[in-house]
Design a protein around this motif. Sequence first.
Motif, PDB file in Angstrom:
ATOM      1  N   LEU A 210      41.925  26.412  36.348  1.00 50.67           N
ATOM      2  CA  LEU A 210      42.370  27.778  36.601  1.00 50.67           C
ATOM      3  C   LEU A 210      43.695  27.778  37.364  1.00 50.67           C
ATOM      4  N   GLN A 211      44.682  28.475  36.832  1.00 51.47           N
ATOM      5  CA  GLN A 211      45.967  28.648  37.507  1.00 51.47           C
ATOM      6  C   GLN A 211      46.096  30.091  37.975  1.00 51.47           C
ATOM      7  N   VAL A 212      46.511  30.259  39.210  1.00 54.52           N
ATOM      8  CA  VAL A 212      46.654  31.579  39.811  1.00 54.52           C
ATOM      9  C   VAL A 212      48.133  31.934  39.843  1.00 54.52           C
ATOM     10  N   ALA A 213      48.489  33.061  39.225  1.00 55.43           N
ATOM     11  CA  ALA A 213      49.898  33.457  39.147  1.00 55.43           C
ATOM     12  C   ALA A 213      50.273  34.517  40.171  1.00 55.43           C
ATOM     13  N   GLY A 214      49.294  35.117  40.833  1.00 53.95           N
ATOM     14  CA  GLY A 214      49.591  36.159  41.810  1.00 53.95           C
ATOM     15  C   GLY A 214      49.860  37.494  41.151  1.00 53.95           C
ATOM     16  N   ALA A 215      50.460  38.416  41.906  1.00 55.25           N
ATOM     17  CA  ALA A 215      50.694  39.772  41.429  1.00 55.25           C
ATOM     18  C   ALA A 215      51.676  39.790  40.261  1.00 55.25           C
ATOM     19  N   LEU A 216      51.421  40.676  39.318  1.00 59.92           N
ATOM     20  CA  LEU A 216      52.318  40.876  38.179  1.00 59.92           C
ATOM     21  C   LEU A 216      53.190  42.096  38.457  1.00 59.92           C
ATOM     22  N   TYR A 217      54.482  41.921  38.311  1.00 63.43           N
ATOM     23  CA  TYR A 217      55.441  42.974  38.627  1.00 63.43           C
ATOM     24  C   TYR A 217      56.296  43.305  37.406  1.00 63.43           C
ATOM     25  N   LEU A 218      56.881  44.470  37.449  1.00 58.09           N
ATOM     26  CA  LEU A 218      57.950  44.818  36.531  1.00 58.09           C
ATOM     27  C   LEU A 218      59.050  45.495  37.330  1.00 58.09           C
ATOM     28  N   MET A 219      60.254  45.477  36.793  1.00 56.10           N
ATOM     29  CA  MET A 219      61.387  46.110  37.458  1.00 56.10           C
ATOM     30  C   MET A 219      61.667  47.463  36.823  1.00 56.10           C
ATOM     31  N   PRO A 220      61.701  48.522  37.625  1.00 55.77           N
ATOM     32  CA  PRO A 220      62.192  49.799  37.102  1.00 55.77           C
ATOM     33  C   PRO A 220      63.692  49.681  36.845  1.00 55.77           C
ATOM     34  N   PRO A 221      64.282  50.641  36.142  1.00 58.47           N
ATOM     35  CA  PRO A 221      65.728  50.565  35.904  1.00 58.47           C
ATOM     36  C   PRO A 221      66.509  50.431  37.212  1.00 58.47           C
ATOM     37  N   VAL A 222      67.431  49.489  37.235  1.00 58.87           N
ATOM     38  CA  VAL A 222      68.249  49.223  38.430  1.00 58.87           C
ATOM     39  C   VAL A 222      69.574  49.956  38.268  1.00 58.87           C
ATOM     40  N   PRO A 223      69.907  50.879  39.182  1.00 58.61           N
ATOM     41  CA  PRO A 223      71.133  51.664  39.017  1.00 58.61           C
ATOM     42  C   PRO A 223      72.406  50.820  39.016  1.00 58.61           C
ATOM     43  N   ARG A 224      72.476  49.817  39.892  1.00 63.65           N
ATOM     44  CA  ARG A 224      73.717  49.030  40.013  1.00 63.65           C
ATOM     45  C   ARG A 224      73.431  47.571  39.679  1.00 63.65           C
ATOM     46  N   TRP A 225      74.040  47.102  38.615  1.00 67.11           N
ATOM     47  CA  TRP A 225      73.881  45.714  38.197  1.00 67.11           C
ATOM     48  C   TRP A 225      74.895  44.808  38.878  1.00 67.11           C
ATOM     49  N   HIS A 226      75.957  45.373  39.423  1.00 67.85           N
ATOM     50  CA  HIS A 226      77.016  44.541  39.998  1.00 67.85           C
ATOM     51  C   HIS A 226      77.787  45.357  41.028  1.00 67.85           C
ATOM     52  N   ARG A 227      78.473  44.648  41.896  1.00 65.39           N
ATOM     53  CA  ARG A 227      79.388  45.245  42.870  1.00 65.39           C
ATOM     54  C   ARG A 227      80.386  44.184  43.285  1.00 65.39           C
ATOM     55  N   GLY A 228      81.667  44.523  43.226  1.00 63.71           N
ATOM     56  CA  GLY A 228      82.684  43.549  43.607  1.00 63.71           C
ATOM     57  C   GLY A 228      82.567  42.272  42.792  1.00 63.71           C
ATOM     58  N   ARG A 229      82.313  41.168  43.467  1.00 57.04           N
ATOM     59  CA  ARG A 229      82.197  39.862  42.810  1.00 57.04           C
ATOM     60  C   ARG A 229      80.741  39.402  42.678  1.00 57.04           C
TER      61      ARG A 229
ATOM     62  N   GLY B  97      71.035  48.824  27.635  1.00 56.90           N
ATOM     63  CA  GLY B  97      70.267  49.579  26.652  1.00 56.90           C
ATOM     64  C   GLY B  97      69.164  48.750  26.026  1.00 56.90           C
ATOM     65  N   ARG B  98      69.486  47.519  25.698  1.00 57.08           N
ATOM     66  CA  ARG B  98      68.501  46.644  25.047  1.00 57.08           C
ATOM     67  C   ARG B  98      67.314  46.368  25.953  1.00 57.08           C
ATOM     68  N   VAL B  99      67.575  45.947  27.176  1.00 57.66           N
ATOM     69  CA  VAL B  99      66.461  45.559  28.044  1.00 57.66           C
ATOM     70  C   VAL B  99      65.628  46.767  28.453  1.00 57.66           C
ATOM     71  N   GLU B 100      66.248  47.922  28.606  1.00 60.39           N
ATOM     72  CA  GLU B 100      65.475  49.098  29.001  1.00 60.39           C
ATOM     73  C   GLU B 100      64.635  49.629  27.850  1.00 60.39           C
ATOM     74  N   ARG B 101      65.082  49.464  26.610  1.00 62.38           N
ATOM     75  CA  ARG B 101      64.242  49.837  25.462  1.00 62.38           C
ATOM     76  C   ARG B 101      63.004  48.958  25.389  1.00 62.38           C
ATOM     77  N   VAL B 102      63.178  47.666  25.612  1.00 60.24           N
ATOM     78  CA  VAL B 102      62.024  46.760  25.599  1.00 60.24           C
ATOM     79  C   VAL B 102      61.057  47.113  26.721  1.00 60.24           C
ATOM     80  N   ALA B 103      61.583  47.374  27.907  1.00 64.88           N
ATOM     81  CA  ALA B 103      60.738  47.708  29.045  1.00 64.88           C
ATOM     82  C   ALA B 103      59.942  48.990  28.784  1.00 64.88           C
ATOM     83  N   LYS B 104      60.579  49.966  28.170  1.00 67.79           N
ATOM     84  CA  LYS B 104      59.894  51.233  27.879  1.00 67.79           C
ATOM     85  C   LYS B 104      58.759  51.021  26.893  1.00 67.79           C
TER      86      LYS B 104
END
Length: 402
Positions: A266-285, A337-344
């Motif tokens: 038996l392998q225990v993976a812990g809590a399963l999570y998903l990420m809601p849409p993230v408003p900012r993917w980047h900032r500066g560098r 667009g691609r990743v959020e369609r899959v998540a939905k």
Amino acid sequence: MARVKTAAVIGGGIAGPVAALALHRAGIQATIYEAYSTSAEGIGGTIALAPNGVAALEHVGAAAAVVDRALPSPRMVMAIGARKRVPLPSLPDVPPLRLVSRGDLYQAIYDQVAEQQVQVEWGKRLVEVREQRSSVVAIFADGSEAVADVLIGADGVHSTVRRLIDPAAPGPRYTGMLGFEGVAGYEAPVEAGTMTFAFGKRAYYLYWPGVDGGTAWGANLPHPQPMSLLDARAVATDQWLRTLREVYSGDEPGGELAEQTGPDSLQVAGALYLMPPVPRWHRGRLVLVGDAVHAPSNSSGQGASLAIESAVQLARCLRDLDDPAAAFAAYERLRRGRVERVAKRAARTNRVKAPGPIAQAMMAVLMPLFVKSATNFEKTLGPEQRYRIDWDAPVTRDPVLA
């Protein structure tokens, strides 16, 4: 602005080393900084790699090794209750899903890291960054620092880089389930090469023929509170097995799978999570990739594949656009667009993983009608699994979306 020549990649899981390899191929020197002091070789359960994910691995030289180590799963069946079995349509001319252990996937990628002489620094937990006019400084918990033209956050759903980009960014959303995987001595009545998605009386599970006999299976156990991997593994496996046997009692074959799984498997993976849409993917560098910015429910079958794709696409953008801001904007345009369609899509499935008797009865009627529609199946999964990255095509500031 000068073209990007160096990158600090924060996170040594899957997206991080793939990004570093793709950057290396693009002529950008990348160093991987991993928080843990040792590698994750041999650790983790099974990952389902979709055809698009395997295709993306070709760009970093790891696809063949993964295919050699993976178990092909060309057929999928949905099981509702004890007797209802509904074959899921398949896509013509598309390679099968590949089931690979996280350890084997990790090893295939890191074999390329070693071959390409990409540098890895272990025991480097990022705590802060200091942005300068033409570079960014990564500051680690041990007091050391690293300077690069850009910093890439591939540090998972609990990303430090995401918080540094946007302190108000949403965190991961707990699905209400803990993950487990095991191999039962019981031989479930399932054809070789078939993965079965089963909706039991109290919880969802999936199973497939074991490589060395028996039946491999994964459980999504409803649990009111999330548990870290450390906390979940602090609970004795015997205790978890008692819980799993109680929850899946009366399910066919879920009850037998739980009963005939020993604590050593038996392998225990812990809590399963998903990420809601993230408003900012980047900032500066600074920019995010993989689960740090998009982690769909495991119902999608696309989590690792999308992370690999994004890592490769980010490298293309940094290769072709000499302004990091323009490169990051093009990357987000190619990917969001691609990743959020899959998540939905996956979120709809995730809501019925612990359906209860009334919803289960409704699913028994409605699901066969859904899966019989090849048009719907082609419309949803076709664009996901047929997606291919054209590495040689130049990226423009306003890229054409696939």
